[in-house]
Design an enzyme around this catalytic site. Structure first.
Site, PDB file in Angstrom:
ATOM      1  N   ASP A   1      -0.208  94.026  -2.244  1.00 57.37           N
ATOM      2  CA  ASP A   1       0.484  95.311  -2.044  1.00 57.37           C
ATOM      3  C   ASP A   1       1.879  95.070  -1.470  1.00 57.37           C
ATOM      4  O   ASP A   1       2.866  95.665  -1.907  1.00 57.37           O
ATOM      5  CB  ASP A   1      -0.345  96.269  -1.177  1.00 57.37           C
ATOM      6  CG  ASP A   1      -1.039  95.595  -0.005  1.00 57.37           C
ATOM      7  OD1 ASP A   1      -1.023  94.355   0.068  1.00 57.37           O
ATOM      8  OD2 ASP A   1      -1.580  96.306   0.854  1.00 57.37           O
TER       9      ASP A   1
ATOM     10  N   LYS B   1      -5.247  89.077  -1.736  1.00 56.02           N
ATOM     11  CA  LYS B   1      -5.641  90.227  -0.912  1.00 56.02           C
ATOM     12  C   LYS B   1      -6.665  89.699   0.091  1.00 56.02           C
ATOM     13  O   LYS B   1      -7.812  90.168   0.167  1.00 56.02           O
ATOM     14  CB  LYS B   1      -6.221  91.320  -1.835  1.00 56.02           C
ATOM     15  CG  LYS B   1      -6.448  92.656  -1.182  1.00 56.02           C
ATOM     16  CD  LYS B   1      -5.171  93.393  -0.840  1.00 56.02           C
ATOM     17  CE  LYS B   1      -5.490  94.693  -0.118  1.00 56.02           C
ATOM     18  NZ  LYS B   1      -4.318  95.334   0.457  1.00 56.02           N
TER      19      LYS B   1
ATOM     20  N   ASP C   1      -1.222  90.193 -13.836  1.00 51.81           N
ATOM     21  CA  ASP C   1      -1.012  91.116 -14.951  1.00 51.81           C
ATOM     22  C   ASP C   1      -0.073  92.245 -14.499  1.00 51.81           C
ATOM     23  O   ASP C   1       0.911  92.591 -15.167  1.00 51.81           O
ATOM     24  CB  ASP C   1      -2.387  91.684 -15.356  1.00 51.81           C
ATOM     25  CG  ASP C   1      -2.357  92.449 -16.656  1.00 51.81           C
ATOM     26  OD1 ASP C   1      -1.296  92.475 -17.306  1.00 51.81           O
ATOM     27  OD2 ASP C   1      -3.389  93.029 -17.030  1.00 51.81           O
TER      28      ASP C   1
ATOM     29  N   TYR D   1     -11.393  90.044 -15.061  1.00 48.86           N
ATOM     30  CA  TYR D   1     -11.369  90.320 -16.503  1.00 48.86           C
ATOM     31  C   TYR D   1     -12.465  89.547 -17.240  1.00 48.86           C
ATOM     32  O   TYR D   1     -12.879  89.914 -18.330  1.00 48.86           O
ATOM     33  CB  TYR D   1     -10.011  89.974 -17.124  1.00 48.86           C
ATOM     34  CG  TYR D   1      -8.871  90.863 -16.679  1.00 48.86           C
ATOM     35  CD1 TYR D   1      -9.083  91.998 -15.908  1.00 48.86           C
ATOM     36  CD2 TYR D   1      -7.557  90.565 -17.041  1.00 48.86           C
ATOM     37  CE1 TYR D   1      -8.035  92.793 -15.495  1.00 48.86           C
ATOM     38  CE2 TYR D   1      -6.500  91.373 -16.635  1.00 48.86           C
ATOM     39  CZ  TYR D   1      -6.749  92.473 -15.859  1.00 48.86           C
ATOM     40  OH  TYR D   1      -5.704  93.265 -15.458  1.00 48.86           O
TER      41      TYR D   1
ATOM     42  N   ASP E   1       4.344  92.728 -15.167  1.00 47.67           N
ATOM     43  CA  ASP E   1       4.956  93.892 -15.822  1.00 47.67           C
ATOM     44  C   ASP E   1       6.006  94.526 -14.921  1.00 47.67           C
ATOM     45  O   ASP E   1       7.054  94.983 -15.390  1.00 47.67           O
ATOM     46  CB  ASP E   1       3.893  94.933 -16.198  1.00 47.67           C
ATOM     47  CG  ASP E   1       3.345  94.681 -17.603  1.00 47.67           C
ATOM     48  OD1 ASP E   1       3.541  93.563 -18.115  1.00 47.67           O
ATOM     49  OD2 ASP E   1       2.745  95.600 -18.194  1.00 47.67           O
TER      50      ASP E   1
END
Ligand code: NAD
Length: 353
Positions: A218, A186, A242, A136, A246
């Site tokens: 994942d 990852k 992020d 980001y 959620d």
């Protein structure tokens, strides 16, 4: 006396903040200073985060934020949008760790979309998300390839100190809980993740009592749904955090119930509910103030070390839920539940205190 900068913001922000200040006043003495930020600040000062507002927050012991934004400001240019104020205050307060608890309150277990046997094992974990690095904040560009095709790229980068400091936050949190840290990355593909893993393992040596696990992102997204009870503290980089936070908010129920804290190097933090300004219900006394009230409790715990007072607030919330009191967002018609307004919810919590 602890100084708290208060940003009511827009939409339901002032409603949920008003309720939270009344609750805080029941458990301690604080000096509140109201600060303009968001759409209301654009209207008044032409700036979503006036310098004076940021200065007051920087000079306070902690900052409590409702929510900002709304349709009125949606078509403003990027530098005049309420969200710009949010990024500005996070950067200005130098908060790099976002803490989101995911806890299922037993009386609301039926709101959990997971299978009953999974929810009944209890869900109580914290996501520690790196907030100021990664993709980001890397270089974003549009370009033309040597073949003349249009393309875009975003750079993901992490430096050692950024990983080290967030890892310490996670291990310290775990020490006060069930002493399990799950680091999510990852590392089978990304260099930034392999580096992340190396540094987290190094920091772990300073916390021998804490058990460290690693999960690929994942797999983590699946395990959060399959066995959420097994998680205690999850630490991860900005983008993965992020998305996973959620996912976690849906596992534990309404968006109106969940608080968050953003912390920096010192004890001063930024505390807010995870929801937005909910313009669809603003001014109708339907907003659930619990997310913001619990953000206030997090402020007492993490910035002021007022653990007893934080416990009192959390227990008061638990009691009113046990009594079946529900704002519209968490109301399920059944024996023993009663539909109430946002201000009745606030009054019920204060009554318990
Ligand atoms: P939202 O979180 O405001 O609302 C989503 C849905 O949840 C709505 O139906 C709303 O009524 C409901 N809801 C939210 N909080 C609630 C509460 N406390 N009690 C009961 N119901 C609640 O998200 P959105 O609709 O995507 O965004 C609305 C505005 O808020 C936008 O301008 C957005 O940019 C802004 N926003 C601000 C923040 C922030 O200030 N941190 C975060 C997210 C969105």
């Amino acid at each position: 006396m602890k100084k708290i900068a208060v940003i009511p913001g827009d939409g339901i922000g002032p409603e949920v903040i008003g309720a939270t200040l009344e609750v805080l006043e029941r458990v301690g003495k604080f000096e509140f200073k109201s600060v303009a930020m968001g759409g209301n600040a654009i209207d008044k000062y032409g700036d979503p985060l006036p310098a004076e507002s940021l200065k007051i927050c920087q000079d306070s012991d902690a900052t409590l934020l409702g929510a900002v934004g709304g349709p009125k400001w949606d078509n403003q240019p990027p530098e005049k949008r309420p969200e710009k104020g949010l990024l500005g205050i996070r950067a200005g307060l130098k908060v790099f760790a976002n803490i989101r608890p995911a806890k299922i309150f037993a009386p609301l277990a039926s709101a959990c979309p997971l299978r009953k046997d999974i929810a009944e094992k209890g869900i109580d974990f914290i996501i520690v998300r790196e907030l100021t690095g990664g993709i980001y904040f890397g270089e974003h560009k549009y370009f033309t390839t040597p073949e003349g095709e249009r393309a875009a790229s975003d750079l993901m980068q992490y430096s050692e100190h950024e990983i080290r400091r967030i890892a310490h936050v996670a291990f310290k949190m775990a020490m006060g809980r069930r002493k399990i840290v799950t680091s999510v990355d990852k590392a089978n593909i990304l260099n930034t993740s392999r580096f992340w893993r190396e540094i987290v393992e190094d920091v772990a040596k300073e916390y021998p009592e804490v058990k460290l696990n690693h999960l690929y992102v994942d797999n983590a997204s699946m395990q959060l749904i399959r066995v959420p009870s097994e998680f205690d503290v999850i630490v991860t980089e900005n983008t993965f955090g992020d998305i996973l936070s959620d996912e976690a908010s849906q596992i534990v129920g309404s968006i109106g119930m969940i608080p968050s804290a953003s912390l920096g190097e010192d004890n001063r933090g930024l505390y807010e509910p995870i929801h937005g300004s909910a313009p669809d219900i603003a001014g109708q006394d339907k907003a659930n103030p619990i997310g913001t009230i619990l953000a206030g409790a997090m402020m007492l715990r993490y910035s002021f070390a007022m653990n007893n007072e934080a416990d009192k607030i959390e227990n008061a919330v638990d009691s009113v839920l046990r009594e079946g009191l529900r704002t519209p967002d968490i109301f399920v018609k059944s024996e023993g539940t009663k539909l109430i307004t946002g201000s009745q919810m606030k009054a019920a919590i204060i009554e318990k205190l």
